[in-house]
Motif scaffolding. Sequence first.
Motif, PDB file in Angstrom:
ATOM      1  N   UNK A 265     111.597 -24.899 -65.784  1.00 41.00           N
ATOM      2  CA  UNK A 265     110.403 -25.230 -65.237  1.00 41.00           C
ATOM      3  C   UNK A 265     110.034 -26.519 -64.464  1.00 41.00           C
ATOM      4  N   UNK A 266     111.039 -27.378 -64.364  1.00 40.80           N
ATOM      5  CA  UNK A 266     110.849 -28.771 -63.610  1.00 40.80           C
ATOM      6  C   UNK A 266     111.221 -28.472 -62.060  1.00 40.80           C
ATOM      7  N   UNK A 267     110.326 -28.681 -61.104  1.00 42.69           N
ATOM      8  CA  UNK A 267     110.664 -28.909 -59.815  1.00 42.69           C
ATOM      9  C   UNK A 267     111.309 -30.141 -59.432  1.00 42.69           C
ATOM     10  N   UNK A 268     112.443 -29.907 -58.829  1.00 48.55           N
ATOM     11  CA  UNK A 268     113.243 -31.095 -58.298  1.00 48.55           C
ATOM     12  C   UNK A 268     113.596 -31.020 -57.138  1.00 48.55           C
ATOM     13  N   UNK A 269     112.968 -32.028 -56.218  1.00 52.15           N
ATOM     14  CA  UNK A 269     113.125 -32.081 -54.855  1.00 52.15           C
ATOM     15  C   UNK A 269     114.355 -33.241 -54.535  1.00 52.15           C
ATOM     16  N   UNK A 270     115.396 -33.034 -53.913  1.00 57.38           N
ATOM     17  CA  UNK A 270     116.643 -33.673 -53.829  1.00 57.38           C
ATOM     18  C   UNK A 270     116.728 -34.114 -52.396  1.00 57.38           C
ATOM     19  N   UNK A 271     117.249 -35.601 -52.117  1.00 55.26           N
ATOM     20  CA  UNK A 271     117.584 -35.810 -50.994  1.00 55.26           C
ATOM     21  C   UNK A 271     118.825 -36.720 -51.203  1.00 55.26           C
ATOM     22  N   UNK A 272     119.966 -36.404 -50.502  1.00 56.94           N
ATOM     23  CA  UNK A 272     121.075 -36.990 -50.649  1.00 56.94           C
ATOM     24  C   UNK A 272     121.534 -37.628 -49.329  1.00 56.94           C
ATOM     25  N   UNK A 273     121.745 -38.815 -49.360  1.00 63.02           N
ATOM     26  CA  UNK A 273     122.115 -39.591 -47.909  1.00 63.02           C
ATOM     27  C   UNK A 273     123.553 -40.260 -48.002  1.00 63.02           C
ATOM     28  N   UNK A 274     124.471 -39.658 -47.621  1.00 63.58           N
ATOM     29  CA  UNK A 274     125.996 -39.909 -47.819  1.00 63.58           C
ATOM     30  C   UNK A 274     126.570 -39.024 -48.633  1.00 63.58           C
ATOM     31  N   UNK A 275     128.165 -39.085 -48.592  1.00 67.77           N
ATOM     32  CA  UNK A 275     129.085 -38.143 -49.441  1.00 67.77           C
ATOM     33  C   UNK A 275     129.164 -38.692 -50.759  1.00 67.77           C
ATOM     34  N   UNK A 276     128.706 -37.595 -51.607  1.00 69.23           N
ATOM     35  CA  UNK A 276     128.965 -38.298 -53.047  1.00 69.23           C
ATOM     36  C   UNK A 276     130.273 -37.630 -53.906  1.00 69.23           C
ATOM     37  N   UNK A 277     130.905 -36.702 -52.801  1.00 68.41           N
ATOM     38  CA  UNK A 277     132.150 -36.490 -53.535  1.00 68.41           C
ATOM     39  C   UNK A 277     133.243 -37.372 -53.706  1.00 68.41           C
ATOM     40  N   UNK A 278     133.162 -38.559 -53.401  1.00 73.17           N
ATOM     41  CA  UNK A 278     133.837 -39.913 -53.503  1.00 73.17           C
ATOM     42  C   UNK A 278     133.535 -40.861 -54.756  1.00 73.17           C
ATOM     43  N   UNK A 279     132.206 -40.455 -55.368  1.00 68.05           N
ATOM     44  CA  UNK A 279     131.793 -41.197 -56.425  1.00 68.05           C
ATOM     45  C   UNK A 279     132.321 -40.601 -57.717  1.00 68.05           C
ATOM     46  N   UNK A 280     133.232 -41.014 -58.303  1.00 70.43           N
ATOM     47  CA  UNK A 280     134.148 -40.501 -59.214  1.00 70.43           C
ATOM     48  C   UNK A 280     134.038 -41.531 -60.396  1.00 70.43           C
ATOM     49  N   UNK A 281     135.248 -40.958 -61.481  1.00 71.69           N
ATOM     50  CA  UNK A 281     135.271 -42.014 -62.600  1.00 71.69           C
ATOM     51  C   UNK A 281     134.087 -42.397 -63.402  1.00 71.69           C
ATOM     52  N   UNK A 282     134.205 -43.722 -63.916  1.00 72.10           N
ATOM     53  CA  UNK A 282     133.001 -44.098 -64.580  1.00 72.10           C
ATOM     54  C   UNK A 282     131.783 -43.991 -63.742  1.00 72.10           C
ATOM     55  N   UNK A 283     131.645 -44.632 -62.504  1.00 69.90           N
ATOM     56  CA  UNK A 283     130.444 -44.764 -61.642  1.00 69.90           C
ATOM     57  C   UNK A 283     129.822 -43.342 -61.717  1.00 69.90           C
ATOM     58  N   UNK A 284     130.780 -42.462 -61.456  1.00 71.93           N
ATOM     59  CA  UNK A 284     129.868 -41.135 -61.303  1.00 71.93           C
ATOM     60  C   UNK A 284     129.803 -40.595 -62.709  1.00 71.93           C
ATOM     61  N   UNK A 285     130.101 -40.892 -63.782  1.00 74.69           N
ATOM     62  CA  UNK A 285     129.524 -40.447 -65.089  1.00 74.69           C
ATOM     63  C   UNK A 285     128.194 -41.255 -65.350  1.00 74.69           C
TER      64      UNK A 285
END
Length: 378
Positions: A265-285
Amino acid sequence: MPAWAGDLIAAALIVAAAFAPFPGDEFQPDNWAATVLVILPAVVLPFRRRWPLAVLIVCLVLYGTAAWIGLLSPGIGLSVAIAMFGVANRSTRRATVLIGGLTVLVVFVLSIPAAPGSVFDPRVFQFVFAVAFASAAGDGARSRRAYIAAITERAERAEQTRDAEARRRVTEERLRLARDLHDAVAHQIAVISLNAGVASSALRDDPARAATALGTIRGAARTVLGEIGSLLTMLRADDPADGVPAPQYGLEQLPDLLDQFRSTGLEVNTRIDGATTHVTGVVGLVAYRVIQEALTNAHKHGTEHRAHLLLEVGPDNLRIVVTNPAGDQPSAPLTGTGVGLIGLRERVASVRGTVEAGPILGGWKISATLPLKKEDAT
């Protein structure tokens, strides 16, 4: 060996040397005054531990007096050597060299009046060599004692450092377990609590909605039990590598996380600027946990069941901003223990990032900035 035993041995050697049958009249006391003179050092030497330099001077005076009356007593010479050892054993090397050199010179000069024949008589130099050897031996004993003290201090300091490091590691591990347990339980418990409320309110009027909420509760319970089981299995394993590896979350699982919140029941409006596929590892976690904690708080404490998520992937960092309505007051506080935000700040700090959480006009905002490695931002 106790101090009194050393003093007793020194006194016995001095008295024995004073009355030993050495050849030559210059070595034997011939009257009661000379006898007292050669025995007196045995009485003075026990005070060398408290006043080493004063005892050395007294022994030199007794040696000079005996030499002036023509007596080269081996007992008095031995007392000078013992006193010199006590001074060297309790002084610095520089002081030992200075005092030892002066003592050797004084003994040589004082031996001249009683020297039989030439001043280069071997019986004169035997006292000089004895004093020089005692000076070197005392300095060696002092150096060895200082070396042992330094080793002992280093060992104690190393043990204290190991204990402090062990305590630090235990504290860090305890905090890590607390964060992992909170991540595994808090979100799913919030989902269960919210859906339980939905199910109880819709049970009569909307059975289909209540059934959907109960299904969500069942899925959330299954998920949290699985994560807790994996965590306990890892803790019980002798080698963490032998245990069941904990699920590795990252921004790849972000769509599933958003679907879970939307299903509750939570409405989440998302905006993503840039590619998140390269954010991996500890930073991604860490990014995943920041979003999870922020949306959980928005769902639990928000007033309109609505949240906004902004992800900005820059060349050097990842910026996460989550806002949600929290009432009409500009400083509407969040109720709760604050444990989640504490764990959130610890996670962000572990990757040298920054996080800010606080009220805004009519709502609440959590903003986190995580530095990216060069290969992550490429």
